[in-house]
Design a protein around this motif. Structure first.
Motif, PDB file in Angstrom:
ATOM      1  N   PRO A 130       1.740  -0.169  35.894  1.00 21.40           N
ATOM      2  CA  PRO A 130       1.643   1.103  36.615  1.00 21.40           C
ATOM      3  C   PRO A 130       1.504   2.291  35.679  1.00 21.40           C
ATOM      4  CG  PRO A 130       3.908   0.349  36.557  1.00 21.40           C
ATOM      5  CD  PRO A 130       3.085  -0.760  35.978  1.00 21.40           C
ATOM      6  N   LEU A 131       1.044   3.385  36.254  1.00 19.73           N
ATOM      7  CA  LEU A 131       1.037   4.664  35.559  1.00 19.73           C
ATOM      8  C   LEU A 131       2.484   5.120  35.428  1.00 19.73           C
ATOM      9  CD1 LEU A 131      -0.327   7.236  34.474  1.00 19.73           C
ATOM     10  CD2 LEU A 131      -0.584   7.993  36.835  1.00 19.73           C
ATOM     11  N   LEU A 132       2.938   5.362  34.193  1.00 21.28           N
ATOM     12  CA  LEU A 132       4.341   5.667  33.947  1.00 21.28           C
ATOM     13  C   LEU A 132       4.621   7.139  33.738  1.00 21.28           C
ATOM     14  CD1 LEU A 132       5.318   2.761  31.509  1.00 21.28           C
ATOM     15  CD2 LEU A 132       5.548   2.851  33.994  1.00 21.28           C
ATOM     16  N   GLY A 133       3.633   7.907  33.292  1.00 13.46           N
ATOM     17  CA  GLY A 133       3.878   9.316  33.022  1.00 13.46           C
ATOM     18  C   GLY A 133       2.717   9.936  32.281  1.00 13.46           C
ATOM     19  N   PHE A 134       2.996  11.073  31.627  1.00 11.86           N
ATOM     20  CA  PHE A 134       1.938  11.812  30.948  1.00 11.86           C
ATOM     21  C   PHE A 134       2.445  12.355  29.624  1.00 11.86           C
ATOM     22  CE2 PHE A 134       0.949  11.804  35.393  1.00 11.86           C
ATOM     23  CZ  PHE A 134      -0.412  11.559  35.422  1.00 11.86           C
ATOM     24  N   ALA A 135       1.578  12.285  28.597  1.00 13.91           N
ATOM     25  CA  ALA A 135       1.903  12.847  27.295  1.00 13.91           C
ATOM     26  C   ALA A 135       1.707  14.356  27.339  1.00 13.91           C
ATOM     27  CB  ALA A 135       1.017  12.225  26.219  1.00 13.91           C
ATOM     28  N   TYR A 136       2.158  15.025  26.299  1.00 11.75           N
ATOM     29  CA  TYR A 136       2.080  16.490  26.250  1.00 11.75           C
ATOM     30  C   TYR A 136       0.657  17.013  26.069  1.00 11.75           C
ATOM     31  CZ  TYR A 136       6.905  18.167  26.480  1.00 11.75           C
ATOM     32  OH  TYR A 136       8.151  18.545  26.908  1.00 11.75           O
ATOM     33  N   ASP A 137      -0.301  16.141  25.898  1.00 21.25           N
ATOM     34  CA  ASP A 137      -1.695  16.594  25.918  1.00 21.25           C
ATOM     35  C   ASP A 137      -2.319  16.402  27.302  1.00 21.25           C
ATOM     36  OD1 ASP A 137      -1.931  13.847  25.980  1.00 21.25           O
ATOM     37  OD2 ASP A 137      -3.075  13.674  24.112  1.00 21.25           O
ATOM     38  N   GLY A 138      -1.543  15.880  28.255  1.00 22.46           N
ATOM     39  CA  GLY A 138      -2.012  15.710  29.626  1.00 22.46           C
ATOM     40  C   GLY A 138      -2.623  14.368  29.942  1.00 22.46           C
ATOM     41  N   PHE A 139      -2.771  13.499  28.942  1.00 26.79           N
ATOM     42  CA  PHE A 139      -3.367  12.189  29.197  1.00 26.79           C
ATOM     43  C   PHE A 139      -2.288  11.204  29.672  1.00 26.79           C
ATOM     44  CE2 PHE A 139      -6.637  14.044  26.455  1.00 26.79           C
ATOM     45  CZ  PHE A 139      -7.778  13.731  27.194  1.00 26.79           C
ATOM     46  N   PRO A 140      -2.678  10.247  30.531  1.00 25.51           N
ATOM     47  CA  PRO A 140      -1.695   9.362  31.153  1.00 25.51           C
ATOM     48  C   PRO A 140      -1.140   8.312  30.206  1.00 25.51           C
ATOM     49  CG  PRO A 140      -3.907   8.714  31.799  1.00 25.51           C
ATOM     50  CD  PRO A 140      -4.053  10.002  31.027  1.00 25.51           C
ATOM     51  N   ILE A 141       0.074   7.861  30.536  1.00 20.07           N
ATOM     52  CA  ILE A 141       0.749   6.795  29.801  1.00 20.07           C
ATOM     53  C   ILE A 141       0.955   5.629  30.757  1.00 20.07           C
ATOM     54  CG2 ILE A 141       2.789   6.120  28.485  1.00 20.07           C
ATOM     55  CD1 ILE A 141       3.282   9.144  28.025  1.00 20.07           C
ATOM     56  N   TYR A 142       0.499   4.450  30.356  1.00 18.70           N
ATOM     57  CA  TYR A 142       0.640   3.249  31.171  1.00 18.70           C
ATOM     58  C   TYR A 142       1.606   2.269  30.523  1.00 18.70           C
ATOM     59  CZ  TYR A 142      -3.046   4.439  34.479  1.00 18.70           C
ATOM     60  OH  TYR A 142      -3.769   5.053  35.487  1.00 18.70           O
ATOM     61  N   GLY A 143       1.981   1.259  31.317  1.00 15.43           N
ATOM     62  CA  GLY A 143       2.824   0.186  30.812  1.00 15.43           C
ATOM     63  C   GLY A 143       2.057  -0.722  29.869  1.00 15.43           C
TER      64      GLY A 143
ATOM     65  N   ILE B 258       7.691  14.414  23.767  1.00 15.52           N
ATOM     66  CA  ILE B 258       6.245  14.350  23.559  1.00 15.52           C
ATOM     67  C   ILE B 258       5.544  13.961  24.860  1.00 15.52           C
ATOM     68  CG2 ILE B 258       6.499  13.778  21.126  1.00 15.52           C
ATOM     69  CD1 ILE B 258       5.759  10.875  21.866  1.00 15.52           C
ATOM     70  N   GLY B 259       6.320  13.786  25.918  1.00 19.39           N
ATOM     71  CA  GLY B 259       5.770  13.436  27.221  1.00 19.39           C
ATOM     72  C   GLY B 259       6.882  13.344  28.239  1.00 19.39           C
ATOM     73  N   ILE B 260       6.490  13.156  29.499  1.00 21.37           N
ATOM     74  CA  ILE B 260       7.446  13.023  30.589  1.00 21.37           C
ATOM     75  C   ILE B 260       7.044  11.815  31.435  1.00 21.37           C
ATOM     76  CG2 ILE B 260       8.457  14.104  32.643  1.00 21.37           C
ATOM     77  CD1 ILE B 260       9.248  15.485  30.109  1.00 21.37           C
ATOM     78  N   PHE B 261       8.011  10.946  31.709  1.00 20.39           N
ATOM     79  CA  PHE B 261       7.752   9.850  32.630  1.00 20.39           C
ATOM     80  C   PHE B 261       7.750  10.370  34.062  1.00 20.39           C
ATOM     81  CE2 PHE B 261       9.400   7.423  28.939  1.00 20.39           C
ATOM     82  CZ  PHE B 261       8.292   6.587  28.768  1.00 20.39           C
ATOM     83  N   LYS B 262       7.201   9.586  34.974  1.00 19.30           N
ATOM     84  CA  LYS B 262       6.976  10.079  36.333  1.00 19.30           C
ATOM     85  C   LYS B 262       8.257  10.325  37.110  1.00 19.30           C
ATOM     86  CE  LYS B 262       6.162   5.509  38.445  1.00 19.30           C
ATOM     87  NZ  LYS B 262       5.159   4.698  39.174  1.00 19.30           N
ATOM     88  N   ASN B 263       9.397   9.853  36.582  1.00 17.64           N
ATOM     89  CA  ASN B 263      10.678  10.145  37.213  1.00 17.64           C
ATOM     90  C   ASN B 263      11.367  11.354  36.585  1.00 17.64           C
ATOM     91  OD1 ASN B 263      11.326   8.975  34.778  1.00 17.64           O
ATOM     92  ND2 ASN B 263      12.828   7.542  35.602  1.00 17.64           N
ATOM     93  N   GLY B 264      10.662  12.066  35.704  1.00 16.81           N
ATOM     94  CA  GLY B 264      11.208  13.274  35.093  1.00 16.81           C
ATOM     95  C   GLY B 264      11.966  13.060  33.806  1.00 16.81           C
TER      96      GLY B 264
END
Length: 447
Positions: free
Chosen positions: A214-227, A118-124
């Motif tokens: 920190p900013l950790l990644g992005f959900a599949y709708d394109g919005f950011p995911i934070y800690g 449902i999303g990808i963290f910034k490390n893939g």
């Protein structure tokens, strides 16, 4: 090419270059600039094994409307071992993920997160939803992939024995993923797993309650995911930071006969030690907290300003309790705030511009946090930092200036362990260095 077409192409690339310098969904990925590969533990072997697959993100490319991220889905921190899991190691994904450059709010029917990524963290590494695909089967009084889908099992609760120290595990296809906050178990105030006692590891970041996560990644709708921590008022740091809280709470029920909205459904199992409250997604209900901005909405997010988005954007948060243990719905969900438009593709079919992270190999940042513990030390010293874009050198130095031991904090990691069981008692220094900067910390070894 006509002058008009040439001008259009030039403007397209120029505008893309401007966007690439400012849009976090392009610039925030942890690109592999050092050639680091994955590493893993196998059961019974505390020495990590070096893998062939490249870690973190390989490329980030973008067009006027889309961002393409190429990754093996392999983190640079050590993965495994995975108890009670048929997969002993993770499998490289060889994936290209396509994200919207400008996400939009969903104004139609709810879009459920569902199973799988449902999303990808910034490390893939992938983010999965709360569920593991199992649900209650009344005929057998057990959970199964072919259950009724009425009482759906919570993966964070049911599969904890199979998570490694970084709170993740491989799916049936071998792709490594988190269902929850991607920090290590051993940095929670109360540890729910003892796996870190056997195998040292770390996660994508560590919780720091005194600063914006920190900013950790992005959900599949394109919005950011934070800690877990963000500005208390959602606007700036004038009121400090606070823990972002889930608005879902366990229902006050003694039997599983109805949903929270009153819908009469096929009865679930009795609430007991085998099926404790919280075992299923339907054990929770959503409660509005309109007067407290630290409570999140039904998607587990809120509109707010962040260091990366000073003008504000909708953000998801990886929710935890006061002991840093993950709380439902963990990151995103059970529905998306935005329109789900990210997809996994096999080929990029439009012109793109590549964004490259500059390999400065430094950490010039007056707020760069380092935690060294235990101090005094007996058998080992753990050096914990923020996630680093490039390798950092770590040296243990005695009072005479002699380098006794060396190691590294690798790109995309937060942790390095220095064994001290064969080091004499005394005063030493931990020196952390990059190409352009050095920081030293005094420690004591006392056995």
């Amino acid at each position: 090419m006509t002058k008009l077409n040439y001008l259009y192409t030039f403007l397209l690339i120029s505008n893309s270059l401007v966007l690439g310098q400012t849009n976090p969904i392009i610039t925030s990925w942890l690109q592999n600039t050092t050639g680091i590969t994955g590493r893993h533990y196998l059961n019974g072997n505390p020495t990590p094994i070096i893998d062939a697959a490249l870690a973190n993100i390989q490329t980030a490319q973008y067009s006027p409307n889309w961002v393409y991220v190429t990754t093996q889905g392999v983190p640079s921190f050590i993965t495994g071992p995975f108890f009670a899991n048929p997969n002993t190691v993770i499998t490289a994904t060889n994936a290209i993920y396509k994200f919207p450059l400008n996400p939009t709010q969903n104004l139609g029917a709810p879009i459920f997160t569902g199973a799988g990524n449902i999303g990808i963290f910034k490390n893939g590494v992938g983010l999965f939803s709360y569920g593991d695909g199992f649900s209650y089967n009344p005929a057998t009084n057990s959970d199964a992939p072919t259950g009724s889908a009425i009482w759906r099992r919570d993966a964070v609760k049911a599969e904890i024995i199979g998570f490694d120290c970084s709170k993740a595990h491989p799916a049936a296809q071998g792709n490594y993923h988190h269902h929850q906050n991607p920090s290590a178990f051993n940095f929670d105030l109360i540890q729910l797993s003892t796996i870190c006692n056997l195998y040292s590891s770390d996660g994508l970041y560590t919780i720091n309650p005194s600063e914006h996560s920190p900013l950790l990644g992005f959900a599949y709708d394109g919005f950011p995911i934070y800690g877990a921590y963000a500005y208390t008022n959602g606007i700036d740091d004038s009121n400090g930071v606070s823990r972002m809280k889930s608005s879902y709470q366990l229902r006050n029920i003694t039997a599983r006969t109805h949903y929270a909205d009153g819908t009469d459904v096929v009865d679930g199992p009795a609430i007991n030690t085998n099926f404790p409250l919280g075992w299923y997604r339907e054990d929770y209900e959503y409660i509005v907290h309109s007067n407290d901005p630290t409570y999140l909405d039904e998607h587990n997010g809120r509109f707010c300003k962040t260091p990366e988005y000073p003008n504000g954007i909708y953000c998801y948060f990886t929710t935890v309790d006061e002991n840093y243990n993950s709380t439902y719905p963990y990151a995103v969900g059970p529905t998306y705030y935005g329109v789900k438009s990210a997809v996994k593709v096999t080929l990029i079919t439009e012109n793109t511009v590549s964004y490259t992270t500059l390999n400065t190999n430094d950490f010039i940042n007056k707020d760069f946090k380092v935690i060294i513990a235990p101090n005094p030390s007996q058998d080992f010293i753990a050096i914990q930092t923020q996630t680093t874009e490039n390798d950092l050198n770590v040296e243990l130095i005695d009072e005479l200036g002699k380098v006794v031991k060396t190691t590294k904090i690798l790109q995309g990691s937060t942790l390095s362990i220095v064994e001290t069981d064969n080091i004499y008692n005394g005063i030493y220094f931990i020196r952390i260095s990059s190409k352009n900067e050095v920081k030293s910390y005094k420690i004591i070894i006392k056995k």
